[in-house]
Design a protein around this motif. Structure first.
Motif, PDB file in Angstrom:
ATOM      1  N   ASN A 134       0.867  -1.184   0.000  1.00  0.00           N
ATOM      2  CA  ASN A 134       0.000   0.000   0.000  1.00  0.00           C
ATOM      3  C   ASN A 134       0.903   1.234   0.000  1.00  0.00           C
ATOM      4  O   ASN A 134       1.547   1.524   1.004  1.00  0.00           O
ATOM      5  CB  ASN A 134      -0.906   0.001   1.236  1.00  0.00           C
ATOM      6  CG  ASN A 134      -1.748   1.274   1.331  1.00  0.00           C
ATOM      7  OD1 ASN A 134      -1.694   2.134   0.456  1.00  0.00           O
ATOM      8  ND2 ASN A 134      -2.521   1.392   2.397  1.00  0.00           N
ATOM      9  N   GLY A 138       0.261   4.598   6.474  1.00  0.00           N
ATOM     10  CA  GLY A 138       1.137   5.223   7.472  1.00  0.00           C
ATOM     11  C   GLY A 138       1.801   6.488   6.967  1.00  0.00           C
ATOM     12  O   GLY A 138       1.146   7.437   6.569  1.00  0.00           O
ATOM     13  N   THR A 166      -0.582  -1.429  -4.811  1.00  0.00           N
ATOM     14  CA  THR A 166      -2.022  -1.226  -5.009  1.00  0.00           C
ATOM     15  C   THR A 166      -2.328   0.178  -5.533  1.00  0.00           C
ATOM     16  O   THR A 166      -1.616   1.136  -5.231  1.00  0.00           O
ATOM     17  CB  THR A 166      -2.822  -1.457  -3.710  1.00  0.00           C
ATOM     18  OG1 THR A 166      -2.360  -0.539  -2.742  1.00  0.00           O
ATOM     19  CG2 THR A 166      -2.666  -2.864  -3.204  1.00  0.00           C
ATOM     20  N   GLY A 192      -0.466  -1.152   6.942  1.00  0.00           N
ATOM     21  CA  GLY A 192      -0.908  -1.184   8.334  1.00  0.00           C
ATOM     22  C   GLY A 192      -2.011  -2.206   8.571  1.00  0.00           C
ATOM     23  O   GLY A 192      -2.195  -3.143   7.778  1.00  0.00           O
ATOM     24  N   GLY A 194      -5.154  -1.895   8.254  1.00  0.00           N
ATOM     25  CA  GLY A 194      -6.173  -1.874   7.206  1.00  0.00           C
ATOM     26  C   GLY A 194      -5.774  -2.770   6.050  1.00  0.00           C
ATOM     27  O   GLY A 194      -6.598  -3.485   5.472  1.00  0.00           O
ATOM     28  N   GLU A 198      -7.492  -6.340   4.667  1.00  0.00           N
ATOM     29  CA  GLU A 198      -7.840  -6.703   3.275  1.00  0.00           C
ATOM     30  C   GLU A 198      -7.395  -8.126   2.966  1.00  0.00           C
ATOM     31  O   GLU A 198      -8.125  -8.920   2.362  1.00  0.00           O
ATOM     32  CB  GLU A 198      -7.131  -5.765   2.291  1.00  0.00           C
ATOM     33  CG  GLU A 198      -7.817  -4.452   2.084  1.00  0.00           C
ATOM     34  CD  GLU A 198      -7.390  -3.810   0.763  1.00  0.00           C
ATOM     35  OE1 GLU A 198      -7.121  -4.533  -0.208  1.00  0.00           O
ATOM     36  OE2 GLU A 198      -7.339  -2.572   0.730  1.00  0.00           O
ATOM     37  N   SER A 236      -0.158   3.016  10.384  1.00  0.00           N
ATOM     38  CA  SER A 236      -0.221   4.010  11.462  1.00  0.00           C
ATOM     39  C   SER A 236      -0.185   3.352  12.841  1.00  0.00           C
ATOM     40  O   SER A 236       0.478   3.829  13.746  1.00  0.00           O
ATOM     41  CB  SER A 236      -1.518   4.811  11.364  1.00  0.00           C
ATOM     42  OG  SER A 236      -1.578   5.458  10.139  1.00  0.00           O
TER      43      SER A 236
HETATM   44  N1  LIG Z   1      -3.638   2.317  -3.390  1.00  0.00           N
HETATM   45  C1  LIG Z   1      -4.488   2.612  -2.420  1.00  0.00           C
HETATM   46  N2  LIG Z   1      -5.167   3.776  -2.420  1.00  0.00           N
HETATM   47  C2  LIG Z   1      -6.002   4.100  -1.411  1.00  0.00           C
HETATM   48  N3  LIG Z   1      -6.259   3.297  -0.360  1.00  0.00           N
HETATM   49  C3  LIG Z   1      -5.617   2.125  -0.314  1.00  0.00           C
HETATM   50  C4  LIG Z   1      -4.709   1.728  -1.327  1.00  0.00           C
HETATM   51  N4  LIG Z   1      -4.212   0.505  -1.001  1.00  0.00           N
HETATM   52  C5  LIG Z   1      -4.801   0.151   0.161  1.00  0.00           C
HETATM   53  N5  LIG Z   1      -5.636   1.110   0.584  1.00  0.00           N
HETATM   54  C6  LIG Z   1      -6.477   1.164   1.815  1.00  0.00           C
HETATM   55  O1  LIG Z   1      -5.852   2.044   2.741  1.00  0.00           O
HETATM   56  C7  LIG Z   1      -6.306   1.719   4.050  1.00  0.00           C
HETATM   57  C8  LIG Z   1      -5.272   2.080   5.098  1.00  0.00           C
HETATM   58  O2  LIG Z   1      -4.091   1.430   4.813  1.00  0.00           O
HETATM   59  P1  LIG Z   1      -3.062   0.855   5.870  1.00  0.00           P
HETATM   60  O3  LIG Z   1      -3.702  -0.022   6.821  1.00  0.00           O
HETATM   61  O4  LIG Z   1      -1.949   0.264   5.060  1.00  0.00           O
HETATM   62  O5  LIG Z   1      -2.478   2.163   6.576  1.00  0.00           O
HETATM   63  P2  LIG Z   1      -2.915   3.030   7.835  1.00  0.00           P
HETATM   64  O6  LIG Z   1      -4.362   3.255   7.864  1.00  0.00           O
HETATM   65  O7  LIG Z   1      -2.027   4.194   7.831  1.00  0.00           O
HETATM   66  O8  LIG Z   1      -2.471   2.134   9.045  1.00  0.00           O
HETATM   67  P3  LIG Z   1      -3.312   1.405  10.211  1.00  0.00           P
HETATM   68  O9  LIG Z   1      -4.375   0.612   9.536  1.00  0.00           O
HETATM   69  O10 LIG Z   1      -2.262   0.566  10.889  1.00  0.00           O
HETATM   70  O11 LIG Z   1      -3.873   2.472  11.093  1.00  0.00           O
HETATM   71  C9  LIG Z   1      -6.592   0.234   4.019  1.00  0.00           C
HETATM   72  O12 LIG Z   1      -7.852   0.003   4.589  1.00  0.00           O
HETATM   73  C10 LIG Z   1      -6.572  -0.150   2.540  1.00  0.00           C
HETATM   74  O13 LIG Z   1      -7.784  -0.785   2.167  1.00  0.00           O
END
Ligand SMILES: Nc1ncnc2c1ncn2[C@@H]1O[C@H](COP(=O)(O)OP(=O)(O)OP(=O)(O)O)[C@@H](O)[C@H]1O
Ligand SMILES: CCCCCCCCCCCCC/C=C/[C@@H](O)[C@H](CO)NC(=O)CCCCC
Ligand SMILES: [Ca+2]
Length: 585
Positions: A134, A138, A166, A192, A194, A198, A236
């Motif tokens: 992704n 974060g 992605t 992260g 999220g 998936e 995150s």
């Molecule tokens: N290319 C993309 N563009 C937008 N959203 C995406 C993409 N790839 C994945 N995602 C979505 O982004 C969301 C957040 O991603 P991720 O969990 O990696 O990071 P985060 O939210 O910063 O960390 P955490 O979930 O640990 O708080 C995920 O639910 C995922 O479905």
């Protein structure tokens, strides 16, 4: 035994200008410096399962790969542990030792034996991996983390990987649900919680499709997933990584993947009526955690800081919600959320569950229906006003809370911990939250209950389903502290309880609901009567749900938290603590 005899090899080797006695025997490879008088000095012993790779010649991989191709040398890469900064788990680093042999024949014998031994002792090492990155998780460093820290290690270990960066949310999930997965041993996500979620949904869904099982049926015994999941943390919160490895460190996680470590994980399914909503592993939270997530989604641009900001705002809004919680207790003789034990690598409680779920270790054939075959225990029902209702399948430790939401929860015991925080005064709730950041027991408070459970149902008191908002006289609920204390006492006596307080609600349109700021508990006269569910960082669209824990439904490339690092009750490690606080283990 025969195999062990066959694989034994012992000889005199050189490392630089020092002579060593190297021994490969059974599960271990060790080397001991021998001085001029033939006396042994210090021995380094590495479990064969933790040998990352064996290369002919004098090889280095950092800062970039270089090979000095000589006839009599070989290089062994292995897992080396070092203590981590503020986390309590151990950091893994790549160790390297270059041996010189008296002859090429002996060199070839060593490389052949070591390679055979590591295959035998770590049979789950992946050959081929599907990797999803992704790029926006974060701090948006997923791509860099993978290419600079992880890919060189995978290459060294001879792992071939198919990498997909992605381009949209749910692309990884959809790929796993629909595309050909033949030839892959595991799926890795760089991101992260999220992103992990998936992968979890994609793999569980795909496995049930292939087994002909309906995920919408809440009573069905789901089929465990055959592919392992690896997490390279780049999000995150990275709670799943922290709670299963003990540190948030891409190199440590990559090494766990390479050596094929295997950690089963319980998964909670969430249904509304007869439809699957989502799966959860870390936090299914109503009230405070739901509100924090809803608020933080408006501030995604803040990155990881959004949770701190939203946490403060939601705390200040001082809300509680009415609800009916029903739960099916787990067998109290097996373990308890207050027993002050911790689920560490090789946990005996989880191992007993493995034996119970997969009696002849034929992991994918004998998964019985844990839910319907259980006759012990009856559903218990409680009703009242809650600051938050949380269900977690594991400790859910994360950097913010090093021991987690439920410090004695187990990763793979087939149960979850239900935490009920009854309505209380703001300082009491702050105390509860603050205790998550230290080793003080957050359950040792009069308004907190924790239960080890196999299933949970949540519903709104009658009339609440239609009611979205209620009037208040400024203070939440419009009742004073004394009155609230009385309500708590009444509603916590007996198993079937009734709410003393009844709210008078007033219907709002959806647009009004969306437009109403979360802080309305402080600055205006209406607060929502319903919260939302935070399901591992996603907001659920339903409030009334049925949750079931599925024991060991997935496996991660991890091994749980390794004992070794001492933790002070300040949450810091042995040598880092300057506060003179007491060691807890
Ligand atoms: N290319 C993309 N563009 C937008 N959203 C995406 C993409 N790839 C994945 N995602 C979505 O982004 C969301 C957040 O991603 P991720 O969990 O990696 O990071 P985060 O939210 O910063 O960390 P955490 O979930 O640990 O708080 C995920 O639910 C995922 O479905
Ligand atoms: C006064 C000090 C107060 C400190 C409060 C600390 C409480 C920390 C408990 C943290 C529990 C995290 C559980 C994991 C949840 C993840 O599945 C989810 C997705 O990443 N994260 C959040 O919802 C993010 C949730 C963020 C909640 C704050
Ligand atoms: Ca569990």
């Amino acid at each position: 035994m025969e195999m062990e005899t066959e694989l034994r090899l012992e000889s005199s080797l050189w490392v630089g200008n020092k002579r060593y006695r190297a021994v490969l025997s059974g599960w271990h490879f060790n080397w001991t410096e021998v001085d001029k008088k033939n006396r042994d000095k210090k021995t380094i012993s590495v479990p064969v399962a933790e040998v990352v790779g064996v290369e002919e010649g004098r090889v280095e991989i950092l800062p970039r790969k270089s090979v000095e191709d000589t006839d009599k040398d070989f290089t062994v890469f292995y897992v080396k542990r070092s203590s981590s900064g503020s986390s309590y788990g151990l950091l893994w680093r790549l160790g390297r030792i270059q041996f010189s042999c008296p002859s090429r024949v002996l060199r070839d014998q060593w490389t052949k034996h070591l390679r055979t031994a590591l295959k035998t002792h770590s049979p789950l090492r992946p050959n081929r991996l599907l990797v999803f990155i992704n790029p926006f998780g974060g701090k948006k460093k997923g791509r860099k983390i993978y290419h600079s820290l992880v890919a060189p290690l995978f290459e060294l270990a001879g792992i071939s990987s198919h990498v997909i960066v992605t381009e949209r949310a749910n692309q990884a999930r959809d790929h796993l649900l629909k595309k050909d997965l033949k030839g892959f041993d595991g799926v890795v996500c760089v991101g992260g919680d999220g992103m992990f979620s998936e992968i979890l949904h994609g793999l569980i869904g795909r496995t049930q499709q292939e087994a002909g099982l309906s995920e919408n049926d809440p009573t069905v015994a789901l089929q465990p997933c055959p592919l392992h999941i690896g997490i390279i943390p780049a999000g995150s919160t990275d709670c799943v990584c922290y709670a299963t490895v003990g540190v948030i460190d891409p190199v440590t996680s990559a090494l766990h993947i390479i050596i094929g470590d295997s950690q089963p994980l319980d998964v909670c399914s969430v249904h509304q009526a007869s439809a699957l909503m989502r799966y959860s592993v870390s936090l299914l939270g109503y009230g405070f955690y739901g509100d924090v997530l809803a608020e933080s989604e408006k501030h995604r641009w803040m990155g990881p800081l959004r949770y701190d900001y939203s946490g403060t705002m939601v705390y200040l809004s001082n809300r509680s919600y009415a609800g009916i919680v029903q739960y099916l207790p787990a067998d109290p003789l097996l373990s308890s959320p207050r027993d002050r034990t911790r689920c560490l690598s090789g946990c005996s409680v989880c191992s007993r569950t493995t034996e119970r779920l997969f009696p002849h270790s034929s992991v994918y054939s004998s998964h019985f229906n844990q839910f319907s075959s259980d006759s012990e225990g009856e559903w218990v029902s409680v009703e009242g006003r809650f600051r938050c209702v949380s269900l977690t399948c594991m400790s859910s430790s994360c950097p913010k809370s090093p021991l987690g939401l439920s410090p004695s929860a187990h990763l793979a015991d087939g149960t979850g911990d239900l935490i009920l925080v009854w309505d209380t005064h703001p300082l009491g709730f702050l105390k509860f939250l603050y205790r998550h950041t230290s080793t003080q027991d957050q359950f040792d408070l009069p308004f907190v209950e924790v239960h080890r459970v196999k299933a949970v149902r949540f519903s709104l008191p009658s009339g609440k389903e239609e009611e979205a908002y209620k009037e208040t006289g400024g203070l939440r609920g419009g009742i004073d502290e004394e009155e609230r204390g009385y309500i708590e006492t009444v509603s916590r006596n007996g198993s079937q309880q009734h709410l003393a307080e009844r709210d008078t609600g007033q219907e709002m349109t959806n647009e009004q609901k969306m437009a109403t700021p979360f802080l309305c508990g402080l600055c205006c006269s209406k607060v929502p009567a319903k919260s939302v569910w935070n399901c591992d960082g996603e907001i659920l669209s339903s409030t009334e749900i049925l949750c079931r824990i599925h024991g060991q439904l997935v496996r991660l490339y991890a091994r749980g938290i390794e004992e070794g690092a001492a933790v002070h009750n300040c949450g810091k490690e042995n040598d880092k603590c300057q506060m003179g606080c007491t060691l807890i283990k």
